[in-house]
Scaffold this active site. Structure first.
Site, PDB file in Angstrom:
ATOM      1  N   LYS A 138     -15.780   1.023 -19.364  1.00  0.00           N
ATOM      2  CA  LYS A 138     -17.405   1.659 -19.402  1.00  0.00           C
ATOM      3  C   LYS A 138     -17.078   3.234 -19.382  1.00  0.00           C
ATOM      4  O   LYS A 138     -17.956   3.765 -20.179  1.00  0.00           O
ATOM      5  CB  LYS A 138     -17.807   1.507 -17.316  1.00  0.00           C
ATOM      6  CG  LYS A 138     -18.175  -0.235 -17.328  1.00  0.00           C
ATOM      7  CD  LYS A 138     -18.840  -0.507 -17.603  1.00  0.00           C
ATOM      8  CE  LYS A 138     -19.070  -2.441 -17.395  1.00  0.00           C
ATOM      9  NZ  LYS A 138     -19.609  -2.912 -18.451  1.00  0.00           N
TER      10      LYS A 138
ATOM     11  N   GLY B 248     -20.679  -8.653 -20.870  1.00  0.00           N
ATOM     12  CA  GLY B 248     -18.797  -9.137 -20.492  1.00  0.00           C
ATOM     13  C   GLY B 248     -18.766  -9.411 -20.132  1.00  0.00           C
ATOM     14  O   GLY B 248     -19.387 -10.033 -18.767  1.00  0.00           O
ATOM     15  N   ILE B 249     -17.731  -8.657 -19.490  1.00  0.00           N
ATOM     16  CA  ILE B 249     -16.343  -8.706 -17.900  1.00  0.00           C
ATOM     17  C   ILE B 249     -17.052  -7.807 -17.161  1.00  0.00           C
ATOM     18  O   ILE B 249     -17.013  -6.839 -17.065  1.00  0.00           O
ATOM     19  CB  ILE B 249     -15.133  -8.675 -18.797  1.00  0.00           C
ATOM     20  CG1 ILE B 249     -14.869  -8.939 -19.500  1.00  0.00           C
ATOM     21  CG2 ILE B 249     -14.190  -8.285 -17.310  1.00  0.00           C
ATOM     22  CD1 ILE B 249     -14.691 -10.824 -18.976  1.00  0.00           C
TER      23      ILE B 249
ATOM     24  N   TYR C 104     -11.405  -2.067 -16.123  1.00  0.00           N
ATOM     25  CA  TYR C 104     -13.093  -2.418 -16.502  1.00  0.00           C
ATOM     26  C   TYR C 104     -13.338  -1.154 -16.599  1.00  0.00           C
ATOM     27  O   TYR C 104     -14.168  -0.460 -16.825  1.00  0.00           O
ATOM     28  CB  TYR C 104     -13.323  -2.497 -14.952  1.00  0.00           C
ATOM     29  CG  TYR C 104     -14.160  -2.819 -14.889  1.00  0.00           C
ATOM     30  CD1 TYR C 104     -15.756  -3.704 -15.130  1.00  0.00           C
ATOM     31  CD2 TYR C 104     -15.555  -2.627 -13.805  1.00  0.00           C
ATOM     32  CE1 TYR C 104     -17.041  -3.958 -15.857  1.00  0.00           C
ATOM     33  CE2 TYR C 104     -16.583  -2.667 -13.307  1.00  0.00           C
ATOM     34  CZ  TYR C 104     -17.479  -3.735 -14.500  1.00  0.00           C
ATOM     35  OH  TYR C 104     -18.680  -3.420 -14.362  1.00  0.00           O
TER      36      TYR C 104
ATOM     37  N   ASN D 275     -20.563   2.490 -11.541  1.00  0.00           N
ATOM     38  CA  ASN D 275     -19.567   3.113 -10.828  1.00  0.00           C
ATOM     39  C   ASN D 275     -18.343   3.627 -11.298  1.00  0.00           C
ATOM     40  O   ASN D 275     -17.490   4.525 -10.626  1.00  0.00           O
ATOM     41  CB  ASN D 275     -20.150   2.765  -9.170  1.00  0.00           C
ATOM     42  CG  ASN D 275     -20.048   1.562  -8.621  1.00  0.00           C
ATOM     43  OD1 ASN D 275     -18.668   1.605  -8.125  1.00  0.00           O
ATOM     44  ND2 ASN D 275     -20.242   0.862  -8.599  1.00  0.00           N
ATOM     45  N   HIS D 276     -17.468   2.625 -11.374  1.00  0.00           N
ATOM     46  CA  HIS D 276     -16.021   2.026 -11.784  1.00  0.00           C
ATOM     47  C   HIS D 276     -15.968   3.312 -11.866  1.00  0.00           C
ATOM     48  O   HIS D 276     -14.836   3.702 -12.623  1.00  0.00           O
ATOM     49  CB  HIS D 276     -15.792   1.075 -11.762  1.00  0.00           C
ATOM     50  CG  HIS D 276     -15.694   0.152 -10.192  1.00  0.00           C
ATOM     51  ND1 HIS D 276     -15.441   0.553  -9.242  1.00  0.00           N
ATOM     52  CD2 HIS D 276     -16.952  -0.949 -10.017  1.00  0.00           C
ATOM     53  CE1 HIS D 276     -15.576  -0.430  -7.735  1.00  0.00           C
ATOM     54  NE2 HIS D 276     -16.780  -1.169  -8.340  1.00  0.00           N
TER      55      HIS D 276
ATOM     56  N   ARG E  59     -19.740  -0.538   2.325  1.00  0.00           N
ATOM     57  CA  ARG E  59     -19.305   0.236   0.929  1.00  0.00           C
ATOM     58  C   ARG E  59     -20.830   0.191   0.547  1.00  0.00           C
ATOM     59  O   ARG E  59     -21.383   1.182  -0.257  1.00  0.00           O
ATOM     60  CB  ARG E  59     -18.310   0.195   0.454  1.00  0.00           C
ATOM     61  CG  ARG E  59     -18.089   0.709  -0.846  1.00  0.00           C
ATOM     62  CD  ARG E  59     -17.588   1.085  -2.046  1.00  0.00           C
ATOM     63  NE  ARG E  59     -17.469   1.084  -3.229  1.00  0.00           N
ATOM     64  CZ  ARG E  59     -17.923   0.905  -4.370  1.00  0.00           C
ATOM     65  NH1 ARG E  59     -18.462  -0.914  -3.806  1.00  0.00           N
ATOM     66  NH2 ARG E  59     -18.130   1.327  -5.365  1.00  0.00           N
TER      67      ARG E  59
ATOM     68  N   ASP F 247     -22.379 -14.056 -29.147  1.00  0.00           N
ATOM     69  CA  ASP F 247     -20.543 -13.882 -28.902  1.00  0.00           C
ATOM     70  C   ASP F 247     -20.648 -12.075 -28.988  1.00  0.00           C
ATOM     71  O   ASP F 247     -20.306 -12.036 -29.678  1.00  0.00           O
ATOM     72  CB  ASP F 247     -19.677 -14.412 -28.931  1.00  0.00           C
ATOM     73  CG  ASP F 247     -17.982 -14.602 -29.450  1.00  0.00           C
ATOM     74  OD1 ASP F 247     -17.984 -13.252 -28.277  1.00  0.00           O
ATOM     75  OD2 ASP F 247     -17.542 -15.839 -28.866  1.00  0.00           O
TER      76      ASP F 247
ATOM     77  N   ASP G 183     -27.290 -14.663 -24.905  1.00  0.00           N
ATOM     78  CA  ASP G 183     -25.953 -15.159 -24.386  1.00  0.00           C
ATOM     79  C   ASP G 183     -25.418 -15.659 -24.632  1.00  0.00           C
ATOM     80  O   ASP G 183     -25.474 -16.692 -25.555  1.00  0.00           O
ATOM     81  CB  ASP G 183     -25.825 -14.993 -23.256  1.00  0.00           C
ATOM     82  CG  ASP G 183     -24.819 -15.422 -22.078  1.00  0.00           C
ATOM     83  OD1 ASP G 183     -25.668 -14.473 -21.100  1.00  0.00           O
ATOM     84  OD2 ASP G 183     -24.172 -15.630 -21.948  1.00  0.00           O
TER      85      ASP G 183
HETATM   86  N1  LIG Z   1     -23.428  -6.591 -10.977  1.00  0.00           N
HETATM   87  C1  LIG Z   1     -22.929  -6.048 -10.533  1.00  0.00           C
HETATM   88  O1  LIG Z   1     -23.068  -5.006  -8.979  1.00  0.00           O
HETATM   89  C2  LIG Z   1     -22.687  -4.331 -11.306  1.00  0.00           C
HETATM   90  C3  LIG Z   1     -22.518  -3.550 -11.204  1.00  0.00           C
HETATM   91  C4  LIG Z   1     -21.889  -2.245 -12.526  1.00  0.00           C
HETATM   92  C5  LIG Z   1     -22.593  -2.762 -13.343  1.00  0.00           C
HETATM   93  N2  LIG Z   1     -22.295  -3.938 -14.021  1.00  0.00           N
HETATM   94  C6  LIG Z   1     -22.025  -4.209 -15.546  1.00  0.00           C
HETATM   95  O2  LIG Z   1     -23.367  -4.971 -15.030  1.00  0.00           O
HETATM   96  C7  LIG Z   1     -23.537  -5.974 -16.680  1.00  0.00           C
HETATM   97  C8  LIG Z   1     -24.156  -6.883 -16.085  1.00  0.00           C
HETATM   98  O3  LIG Z   1     -23.100  -8.146 -15.147  1.00  0.00           O
HETATM   99  P1  LIG Z   1     -23.452  -9.054 -13.909  1.00  0.00           P
HETATM  100  O4  LIG Z   1     -22.844  -9.106 -13.007  1.00  0.00           O
HETATM  101  O5  LIG Z   1     -24.733  -9.733 -13.922  1.00  0.00           O
HETATM  102  O6  LIG Z   1     -22.388 -10.152 -14.696  1.00  0.00           O
HETATM  103  P2  LIG Z   1     -22.496 -11.345 -14.959  1.00  0.00           P
HETATM  104  O7  LIG Z   1     -20.737 -11.774 -15.719  1.00  0.00           O
HETATM  105  O8  LIG Z   1     -23.835 -12.531 -13.970  1.00  0.00           O
HETATM  106  O9  LIG Z   1     -23.264 -11.467 -16.790  1.00  0.00           O
HETATM  107  C9  LIG Z   1     -22.334 -11.300 -18.036  1.00  0.00           C
HETATM  108  C10 LIG Z   1     -23.159 -12.229 -18.489  1.00  0.00           C
HETATM  109  O10 LIG Z   1     -22.682 -11.785 -19.521  1.00  0.00           O
HETATM  110  C11 LIG Z   1     -22.599 -13.361 -20.704  1.00  0.00           C
HETATM  111  N3  LIG Z   1     -21.202 -13.692 -21.817  1.00  0.00           N
HETATM  112  C12 LIG Z   1     -19.962 -13.289 -20.931  1.00  0.00           C
HETATM  113  N4  LIG Z   1     -18.927 -12.967 -22.141  1.00  0.00           N
HETATM  114  C13 LIG Z   1     -20.168 -13.271 -23.457  1.00  0.00           C
HETATM  115  C14 LIG Z   1     -19.678 -12.775 -24.596  1.00  0.00           C
HETATM  116  N5  LIG Z   1     -18.772 -13.149 -25.509  1.00  0.00           N
HETATM  117  N6  LIG Z   1     -20.729 -13.221 -25.454  1.00  0.00           N
HETATM  118  C15 LIG Z   1     -21.469 -13.014 -24.664  1.00  0.00           C
HETATM  119  N7  LIG Z   1     -22.031 -12.873 -23.694  1.00  0.00           N
HETATM  120  C16 LIG Z   1     -21.579 -13.216 -22.770  1.00  0.00           C
HETATM  121  C17 LIG Z   1     -22.100 -13.836 -19.773  1.00  0.00           C
HETATM  122  O11 LIG Z   1     -22.547 -15.588 -19.566  1.00  0.00           O
HETATM  123  C18 LIG Z   1     -22.689 -13.802 -18.359  1.00  0.00           C
HETATM  124  O12 LIG Z   1     -24.249 -14.437 -18.380  1.00  0.00           O
HETATM  125  C19 LIG Z   1     -22.070  -6.458 -16.707  1.00  0.00           C
HETATM  126  O13 LIG Z   1     -21.903  -5.455 -18.015  1.00  0.00           O
HETATM  127  C20 LIG Z   1     -21.625  -5.677 -15.780  1.00  0.00           C
HETATM  128  O14 LIG Z   1     -19.934  -4.954 -15.831  1.00  0.00           O
HETATM  129  C21 LIG Z   1     -22.930  -4.890 -12.783  1.00  0.00           C
END
Ligand SMILES: NC(=O)c1ccc[n+]([C@@H]2O[C@H](COP(=O)([O-])OP(=O)(O)OC[C@H]3O[C@@H](n4cnc5c(N)ncnc54)[C@H](O)[C@@H]3O)[C@@H](O)[C@H]2O)c1
Length: 277
Positions: A146, A79-80, A142, A118-119, A182, A57, A40
């Protein structure tokens, strides 16, 4: 391809390990594998037995490549994690995703599990039951990122023979329960999320799969019958929270209510929804 049948021999890398899903996977899967490497950009809790912490990173391919060395499988979460500006989506979710796949290829990592969403298919109408064959229909930049990741996965599978799973995750929340109507359709519990990841890590052979990351919800609208062979059997059902959530009687936005993607769909929306079949 590496044999995926003995968990104790597997070396698994998680990107975004400090995030919500990453922490859940760490909690459930740590100790199961020969090595869990947790990567991370932010600081993490110190490594326990059979763990390694590593700083990456996703915008810097060299940092990722170093972490890939010797890995059997990567779970790419970093990621975001939601709708955001192009200036963030591009470097983190598009270039960052490319960097992860490409670093894995260079280091001969045979398998990637990609956290899609799902998006990616959010503008499909909600009355339609979605399976793995529906066309991409992203509801946001976003969602587009994906779709890009899934396409990249398909290409790395077909061109380079990588084994790739794309998880169209629904709604994963900490604390571990749905909180709006939802989410009764889209919720995935922590233990089901960990079990889904485990199935994808350990199944001995697949080429490219799309899997919906969802619990065993009564109101589920996504069909995972294409991946029955992987053995994912979700245990939890959001219905146990339904009475409490529905009693709040919070109306869903009229555009959001028409589509799988929910509240991402009305964001910046122009005109009427008639054009979306
Ligand atoms: N949580 C949900 O409901 C959900 C739903 C669909 C998809 N996702 C996908 O699952 C993944 C994880 O989701 P989450 O809810 O744990 O998100 P989160 O934001 O809690 O975790 C993302 C992690 O990525 C790290 N990160 C950010 N920028 C970075 C970089 N430049 N280099 C390395 N690490 C970096 C952050 O520090 C964080 O720990 C994401 O890709 C998200 O799009 C999540």
């Amino acid at each position: 391809m590496t044999c995926f049948t003995k968990p104790e021999n597997l070396r698994v890398l998680i990107t975004g390990a400090a995030g919500n899903i990453g922490k859940c996977l760490r909690a459930h899967l740590s100790g199961r594998y020969g090595l869990l490497r947790l990567a991370d950009i932010v600081e993490q809790e110190p490594a326990r037995e059979n763990e390694e912490i590593c700083a990456i990173d996703v915008r810097d391919i060299d940092s990722i490549e170093r972490c890939m060395q010797g890995m059997d499988c990567v779970i790419h979460l970093a990621g975001i994690p939601g709708a955001d500006a192009w200036e963030k989506i591009l470097p983190m979710n598009i270039e960052g995703c490319y960097n992860v796949f490409e670093a894995a290829r260079r280091q001969n990592v045979p398998r990637i599990i990609f956290a899609s969403s799902n998006h990616a298919v959010g503008y499909h109408r909600r009355e339609k039951f979605l399976d793995n064959t529906v066309e991409p229909r992203p509801d946001s930049l976003y969602g587009v990122s994906k779709v890009f990741g899934e396409a990249l996965g398909r290409m790395y599978a077909d061109k380079y023979g990588m084994s790739v799973a794309c998880l169209r995750i629904g709604t994963f929340r900490t604390p571990d329960h749905p909180s709006e109507a939802r989410q009764l359709l889209t919720w995935i519990s922590h233990r089901d999320m960990a079990e889904l990841a485990r199935c994808c890590i350990e199944h001995e052979s697949y080429h490219f799969v799309v899997v919906y990351g969802v619990s065993n919800n009564l109101r589920n609208r996504w069909d995972n019958s294409n991946v029955k062979f992987m053995g994912y059997q979700p245990q939890d059902d959001s219905e146990v929270f339904a009475a409490e959530i529905l009693a709040k009687d919070i109306p869903e936005d009229p555009i959001a209510a028409q589509f799988h993607g929910g509240f991402y769909c009305p964001l910046e929306f122009v005109g009427t929804t008639d054009r979306i079949s």
